[in-house]
Design an enzyme around this catalytic site. Structure first.
Site, PDB file in Angstrom:
ATOM      1  N   HIS A  45     -26.127  22.108 -16.039  1.00  0.00           N
ATOM      2  CA  HIS A  45     -26.032  20.718 -15.565  1.00  0.00           C
ATOM      3  C   HIS A  45     -26.995  20.557 -14.386  1.00  0.00           C
ATOM      4  O   HIS A  45     -27.123  21.469 -13.563  1.00  0.00           O
ATOM      5  CB  HIS A  45     -24.616  20.393 -15.052  1.00  0.00           C
ATOM      6  CG  HIS A  45     -23.634  19.994 -16.113  1.00  0.00           C
ATOM      7  ND1 HIS A  45     -22.315  20.382 -16.068  1.00  0.00           N
ATOM      8  CD2 HIS A  45     -23.765  19.208 -17.223  1.00  0.00           C
ATOM      9  CE1 HIS A  45     -21.672  19.864 -17.120  1.00  0.00           C
ATOM     10  NE2 HIS A  45     -22.535  19.155 -17.833  1.00  0.00           N
ATOM     11  N   CYS A  65     -19.079  19.516  -8.613  1.00  0.00           N
ATOM     12  CA  CYS A  65     -18.510  19.267  -9.950  1.00  0.00           C
ATOM     13  C   CYS A  65     -17.064  18.809  -9.876  1.00  0.00           C
ATOM     14  O   CYS A  65     -16.576  18.137 -10.782  1.00  0.00           O
ATOM     15  CB  CYS A  65     -18.503  20.544 -10.788  1.00  0.00           C
ATOM     16  SG  CYS A  65     -20.075  21.318 -11.009  1.00  0.00           S
TER      17      CYS A  65
HETATM   18  N1  ARG Z   1     -16.581  24.201 -17.756  1.00  0.00           N
HETATM   19  C1  ARG Z   1     -17.247  22.969 -17.491  1.00  0.00           C
HETATM   20  C2  ARG Z   1     -18.335  22.736 -18.528  1.00  0.00           C
HETATM   21  O1  ARG Z   1     -18.955  23.687 -18.939  1.00  0.00           O
HETATM   22  C3  ARG Z   1     -17.782  22.967 -16.099  1.00  0.00           C
HETATM   23  C4  ARG Z   1     -18.389  21.653 -15.694  1.00  0.00           C
HETATM   24  C5  ARG Z   1     -19.069  21.698 -14.365  1.00  0.00           C
HETATM   25  N2  ARG Z   1     -19.453  20.404 -13.967  1.00  0.00           N
HETATM   26  C6  ARG Z   1     -20.627  20.059 -13.434  1.00  0.00           C
HETATM   27  N3  ARG Z   1     -20.796  18.842 -13.059  1.00  0.00           N
HETATM   28  N4  ARG Z   1     -21.633  20.916 -13.320  1.00  0.00           N
HETATM   29  O2  ARG Z   1     -18.579  21.650 -18.958  1.00  0.00           O
END
Ligand code: ARG
Length: 280
Positions: free
Chosen positions: A168, A264
């Site tokens: 992300h 996050c």
């Molecule tokens: N386990 C989640 C996923 O893989 C974690 C999300 C983390 N969020 C972020 N905004 N980076 O989607």
């Protein structure tokens, strides 16, 4: 003068690592997370300590362990929430819950057409430049940026992410209100690196080390002149102090097992292009 920051968060009552959709989760599938509740409470306390913050809490739901990562609910711009369309079915189950919360909260909600898009996890407004950074490659699709540019009338910088650990955009980029931008450059394709260097003056681009990046230093929450994150090296702290920031570090290691950290776990409920933020 500081303005109040409202953040959406979801308590980790049902948080666990039960599936595997990013490299952080692979080693931890099935692992219990006994300290998550304590770490999350400490994060809330730290945020409240750091500045003028109001935390809006969403009700936790069973069966959607990643609901704690509210940054992925939507991209907020003024009174509009562009909802996420998750790539993985495991997270698609969260969409309804986020949407009904944001609609009840007073946001108009919309979706992009036929494209994966993971909200404020992959789309970050520059706080000074009239620019929206949009990551693609692992989760959101490239066409998301085009659609957002049309919907919001903002200039978007489409950035290809190439290291799966930084799947992300908010794991490797953090635009700050001072105009500084934290970035872990190796997470970006050569072209994306060029775009970033063109958009951000060298003295404002804070390149973080791999060690800091793997400690989720770019996944930081900015509250006024405070930065809240999991950890930062002495070198990065010096850099941020010089930029005028106070640093608050709080252990979020249990959330790293799912591939997420401070930023996050929060969604800013006032957001939008730099001009409208300044005008508000
Ligand atoms: N386990 C989640 C996923 O893989 C974690 C999300 C983390 N969020 C972020 N905004 N980076 O989607």
């Amino acid at each position: 003068m500081d303005i109040m920051t409202r953040l959406l968060m979801c308590p980790p009552t049902n948080y666990s690592v039960t599936y595997d959709i990013n490299p952080w989760m692979t080693r931890h599938v099935g692992t219990g997370t006994p300290d998550a509740a304590r770490q999350w409470d400490r994060l809330v306390e730290t945020l409240e300590c750091a500045g003028d913050v109001r935390i809006e809490k969403m009700e936790p739901k069973p069966g959607v362990p990643d609901l704690v990562f509210t940054a992925n609910a939507a991209l907020i711009s003024g009174k509009l929430a562009i909802m996420s369309s998750f790539r993985h079915p495991e997270r698609r189950r969260e969409q309804r819950t986020y949407r009904s919360f944001l609609a009840q909260y007073g946001f108009a909600t919309s979706f992009l057409q036929q494209t994966f898009f993971e909200g404020a996890g992959d789309a970050l407004f520059d706080r000074v430049r009239p620019l929206l950074y949009v990551g693609h490659g692992w989760r959101s699709e490239r066409t998301a940026a085009t659609q957002i540019a049309e919907t919001l009338g903002v200039r978007t910088l489409s950035l290809l992410l190439v290291d799966e650990r930084f799947y992300h955009l908010d794991t490797c980029l953090c635009p700050l209100a001072s105009g500084h931008v934290l970035a872990f450059m190796d997470a970006f394709s050569p072209h994306a690196q060029t775009l970033l260097r063109r958009a951000i003056e060298p003295e404002y681009l804070i390149e973080v080390s791999a060690t800091d990046a793997l400690d989720f230093a770019c996944n930081a929450v900015e509250i006024g002149d405070a930065i809240v994150l999991h950890s930062a090296s002495p070198r990065l702290r010096d850099r941020l102090h010089a930029a005028g920031y106070r640093i608050f570090a709080t252990d979020l290691s249990d959330f790293h097992k799912a591939g997420g950290s401070a930023k996050c776990l929060t969604l800013k409920l006032e957001d939008g292009p730099a001009e409208s933020v300044a005008a508000a």
